[in-house]
Scaffold this active site. Structure first.
Site, PDB file in Angstrom:
ATOM      1  N   LYS A  70      65.310  60.684 -40.815  1.00 60.48           N
ATOM      2  CA  LYS A  70      65.673  61.666 -40.123  1.00 60.48           C
ATOM      3  C   LYS A  70      66.819  60.134 -39.178  1.00 60.48           C
ATOM      4  O   LYS A  70      67.324  59.880 -38.341  1.00 60.48           O
ATOM      5  CB  LYS A  70      64.830  60.890 -38.375  1.00 60.48           C
ATOM      6  CG  LYS A  70      63.090  62.028 -38.178  1.00 60.48           C
ATOM      7  CD  LYS A  70      62.254  61.347 -36.943  1.00 60.48           C
ATOM      8  CE  LYS A  70      61.334  62.244 -37.292  1.00 60.48           C
ATOM      9  NZ  LYS A  70      60.511  62.231 -36.622  1.00 60.48           N
ATOM     10  N   GLY A 131      52.399  49.361 -35.174  1.00 60.48           N
ATOM     11  CA  GLY A 131      53.446  50.096 -36.748  1.00 60.48           C
ATOM     12  C   GLY A 131      55.045  49.574 -35.676  1.00 60.48           C
ATOM     13  O   GLY A 131      55.238  49.528 -34.674  1.00 60.48           O
ATOM     14  N   ALA A 132      56.215  49.601 -36.802  1.00 57.10           N
ATOM     15  CA  ALA A 132      57.710  49.565 -36.424  1.00 57.10           C
ATOM     16  C   ALA A 132      58.338  49.694 -37.097  1.00 57.10           C
ATOM     17  O   ALA A 132      59.671  49.416 -37.716  1.00 57.10           O
ATOM     18  CB  ALA A 132      58.013  47.461 -36.800  1.00 57.10           C
ATOM     19  N   GLY A 133      57.916  50.960 -38.250  1.00 51.56           N
ATOM     20  CA  GLY A 133      58.940  51.668 -38.894  1.00 51.56           C
ATOM     21  C   GLY A 133      59.514  52.864 -38.063  1.00 51.56           C
ATOM     22  O   GLY A 133      59.850  53.076 -36.355  1.00 51.56           O
ATOM     23  N   GLY A 134      60.247  53.788 -39.021  1.00 49.03           N
ATOM     24  CA  GLY A 134      60.365  54.808 -37.664  1.00 49.03           C
ATOM     25  C   GLY A 134      60.097  55.333 -36.909  1.00 49.03           C
ATOM     26  O   GLY A 134      60.612  56.299 -35.857  1.00 49.03           O
ATOM     27  N   ALA A 135      59.034  56.047 -36.966  1.00 50.88           N
ATOM     28  CA  ALA A 135      57.556  56.411 -35.881  1.00 50.88           C
ATOM     29  C   ALA A 135      57.765  56.012 -34.756  1.00 50.88           C
ATOM     30  O   ALA A 135      58.428  56.359 -33.658  1.00 50.88           O
ATOM     31  CB  ALA A 135      56.871  56.904 -36.782  1.00 50.88           C
ATOM     32  N   ARG A 155      52.322  44.638 -39.356  1.00 52.21           N
ATOM     33  CA  ARG A 155      51.995  44.307 -40.845  1.00 52.21           C
ATOM     34  C   ARG A 155      52.721  43.243 -41.318  1.00 52.21           C
ATOM     35  O   ARG A 155      52.691  41.522 -40.901  1.00 52.21           O
ATOM     36  CB  ARG A 155      51.798  45.242 -41.936  1.00 52.21           C
ATOM     37  CG  ARG A 155      51.168  44.560 -42.936  1.00 52.21           C
ATOM     38  CD  ARG A 155      50.876  45.519 -44.094  1.00 52.21           C
ATOM     39  NE  ARG A 155      52.610  46.122 -44.816  1.00 52.21           N
ATOM     40  CZ  ARG A 155      52.225  47.397 -45.214  1.00 52.21           C
ATOM     41  NH1 ARG A 155      51.363  47.494 -45.933  1.00 52.21           N
ATOM     42  NH2 ARG A 155      53.350  47.785 -45.417  1.00 52.21           N
ATOM     43  N   TYR A 220      48.184  63.162 -38.509  1.00 50.77           N
ATOM     44  CA  TYR A 220      46.895  64.344 -38.047  1.00 50.77           C
ATOM     45  C   TYR A 220      46.512  64.723 -39.440  1.00 50.77           C
ATOM     46  O   TYR A 220      46.800  64.780 -40.484  1.00 50.77           O
ATOM     47  CB  TYR A 220      47.098  64.938 -37.138  1.00 50.77           C
ATOM     48  CG  TYR A 220      48.273  65.792 -37.722  1.00 50.77           C
ATOM     49  CD1 TYR A 220      49.768  65.688 -37.179  1.00 50.77           C
ATOM     50  CD2 TYR A 220      48.251  66.829 -38.586  1.00 50.77           C
ATOM     51  CE1 TYR A 220      50.765  66.535 -37.694  1.00 50.77           C
ATOM     52  CE2 TYR A 220      49.238  67.853 -39.165  1.00 50.77           C
ATOM     53  CZ  TYR A 220      50.066  68.354 -38.751  1.00 50.77           C
ATOM     54  OH  TYR A 220      51.423  68.674 -39.508  1.00 50.77           O
TER      55      TYR A 220
HETATM   56  P1  ATR Z   1      57.946  55.947 -40.636  1.00 52.45           P
HETATM   57  O1  ATR Z   1      59.423  56.593 -40.104  1.00 52.45           O
HETATM   58  O2  ATR Z   1      56.461  56.610 -41.213  1.00 52.45           O
HETATM   59  O3  ATR Z   1      56.911  54.879 -39.968  1.00 52.45           O
HETATM   60  P2  ATR Z   1      58.283  53.340 -42.220  1.00 52.45           P
HETATM   61  O4  ATR Z   1      59.759  52.785 -41.882  1.00 52.45           O
HETATM   62  O5  ATR Z   1      58.686  53.127 -43.955  1.00 52.45           O
HETATM   63  O6  ATR Z   1      57.703  55.375 -41.839  1.00 52.45           O
HETATM   64  O7  ATR Z   1      57.070  51.793 -41.961  1.00 52.45           O
HETATM   65  C1  ATR Z   1      56.013  52.674 -41.976  1.00 52.45           C
HETATM   66  C2  ATR Z   1      55.313  51.776 -40.758  1.00 52.45           C
HETATM   67  O8  ATR Z   1      53.992  51.320 -41.970  1.00 52.45           O
HETATM   68  C3  ATR Z   1      55.250  49.906 -41.010  1.00 52.45           C
HETATM   69  O9  ATR Z   1      55.106  49.703 -39.539  1.00 52.45           O
HETATM   70  C4  ATR Z   1      54.548  49.657 -41.488  1.00 52.45           C
HETATM   71  O10 ATR Z   1      54.736  48.243 -41.726  1.00 52.45           O
HETATM   72  P3  ATR Z   1      55.478  47.000 -42.836  1.00 52.45           P
HETATM   73  O11 ATR Z   1      56.469  46.941 -42.449  1.00 52.45           O
HETATM   74  O12 ATR Z   1      54.724  46.034 -42.670  1.00 52.45           O
HETATM   75  O13 ATR Z   1      55.058  48.454 -43.950  1.00 52.45           O
HETATM   76  C5  ATR Z   1      53.333  50.684 -41.591  1.00 52.45           C
HETATM   77  N1  ATR Z   1      52.261  50.220 -42.281  1.00 52.45           N
HETATM   78  C6  ATR Z   1      52.510  51.415 -44.200  1.00 52.45           C
HETATM   79  N2  ATR Z   1      51.887  51.198 -45.066  1.00 52.45           N
HETATM   80  C7  ATR Z   1      50.519  49.834 -44.260  1.00 52.45           C
HETATM   81  C8  ATR Z   1      49.125  49.687 -43.928  1.00 52.45           C
HETATM   82  N3  ATR Z   1      48.346  49.837 -44.905  1.00 52.45           N
HETATM   83  N4  ATR Z   1      48.651  48.255 -43.157  1.00 52.45           N
HETATM   84  C9  ATR Z   1      49.562  48.348 -41.976  1.00 52.45           C
HETATM   85  N5  ATR Z   1      50.708  48.771 -41.537  1.00 52.45           N
HETATM   86  C10 ATR Z   1      51.091  49.074 -43.127  1.00 52.45           C
END
Ligand code: ATR
Length: 273
Positions: A70, A131-135, A155, A220
């Site tokens: 994205k 969560g703080a990633g792309g979603a 995390r 989901y």
């Molecule tokens: P997306 O676009 O799906 O959000 P991403 O940008 O890789 O993918 O972000 C993944 C998110 O899932 C992040 O918030 C990640 O936490 P980190 O920033 O600490 O990596 C979180 N995540 C992935 N695996 C996890 C786990 N086992 N426990 C907690 N958070 C997790």
């Protein structure tokens, strides 16, 4: 009379095997009587711009873009909608005048539509975003637009802090650490991590869950109402639970609107799926 051109759409991602988007778009096509094709394309990680370029240079009229492309789609776009500019990510591309590619993001509007449908959107709500990633990034401008107070937990604390700083100009948002979670009584918890796909466990305090909390998981499981996160919420007594199917259908409907100038009847698609 000029006949409408048969249009070609695709979703590009990796992984893409389990996507429901072709099914959803074929239901939209039937419902609106707009004939079009919609395929799913798995793109090798370093091939995004090549593949998308050749799609638009040949048959492509529009594309959806999903993980992990994205942000690349944002950079690829010649023109951006305001929604895409706010999130700095693009999930919908459309070929427009002069062969230019317009980038939009329908995740936020789709998510708000679904929260409204579920009755999860209360006035001045406290929202905990996990969560703080792309979603998470894709949703923040929308949830901040509704005067909510947003707490963001991740995390990796630094990532939550960075995201909170970036979006603070849009509303009330505060990063929180694990220890702060026990003091938070949110009306809505949104799970936006990808832990589902990893083998590790997501650890959260049980005090987050009370009878009136609504719990929304952006992910989901095919043919299932629940997810590991929602199971955890339910076990602790939460009653208002929703998985990401509603958002998936709603964001798809807004992509369809951008491409075809007609918004499908989203409620009907729920029944059909
Ligand atoms: P997306 O676009 O799906 O959000 P991403 O940008 O890789 O993918 O972000 C993944 C998110 O899932 C992040 O918030 C990640 O936490 P980190 O920033 O600490 O990596 C979180 N995540 C992935 N695996 C996890 C786990 N086992 N426990 C907690 N958070 C997790």
């Amino acid at each position: 009379m000029e006949l409408d051109k048969f249009k070609h759409f695709s979703v590009f991602g990796n992984p893409i095997e389990h996507t429901l988007s072709p099914k959803i778009h074929s239901l939209f096509s039937k419902q609106t009587n707009i004939p079009c094709s919609y395929t799913a394309v798995k793109v090798p990680l370093n091939e995004f711009s090549n593949r998308i370029n050749s799609f638009f240079n040949t048959i492509g009229d529009g594309a959806n873009v999903t993980l992990p492309f994205k942000e690349e789609a944002y950079c690829f776009s010649d023109i951006l909608t305001n929604r895409a500019k706010l999130t700095k990510s693009v999930n919908t591309l459309k070929k427009v005048k002069d062969e230019k590619i317009l980038g939009d993001n329908t995740d936020g509007i789709g998510f708000l539509y679904d929260l409204n449908r579920l009755g999860f959107l209360k006035k001045n709500n406290k929202i905990l975003l996990i969560g703080a990633g792309g979603a998470a990034r894709g949703l923040l401008p929308s949830i901040l637009s509704k005067n909510n107070e947003v707490f963001i937990y991740n995390r990796t604390y630094e990532r939550a802090k960075k995201l909170a700083e970036e979006f603070r100009y849009l509303g009330k948002i505060q990063e929180v650490g694990y220890k702060d979670l026990s003091a938070i009584k949110a009306g809505l918890i949104i799970h936006a991590t990808s832990y589902f796909f990893s083998k590790e466990k997501l650890i959260l305090p049980s005090s987050l869950i009370h009878q009136n909390v609504s719990c929304y998981d952006l992910s989901y499981v095919k043919n299932s109402q629940t997810t590991p996160f929602l199971n955890w919420c339910k076990k602790l007594g939460a009653m208002n639970l929703a998985n990401g199917i509603g958002m998936l259908i709603s964001q798809a409907a807004y992509s369809f609107l951008l491409w075809n100038n007609i918004l499908p009847d989203i409620e009907k698609i729920f029944a059909e799926l």
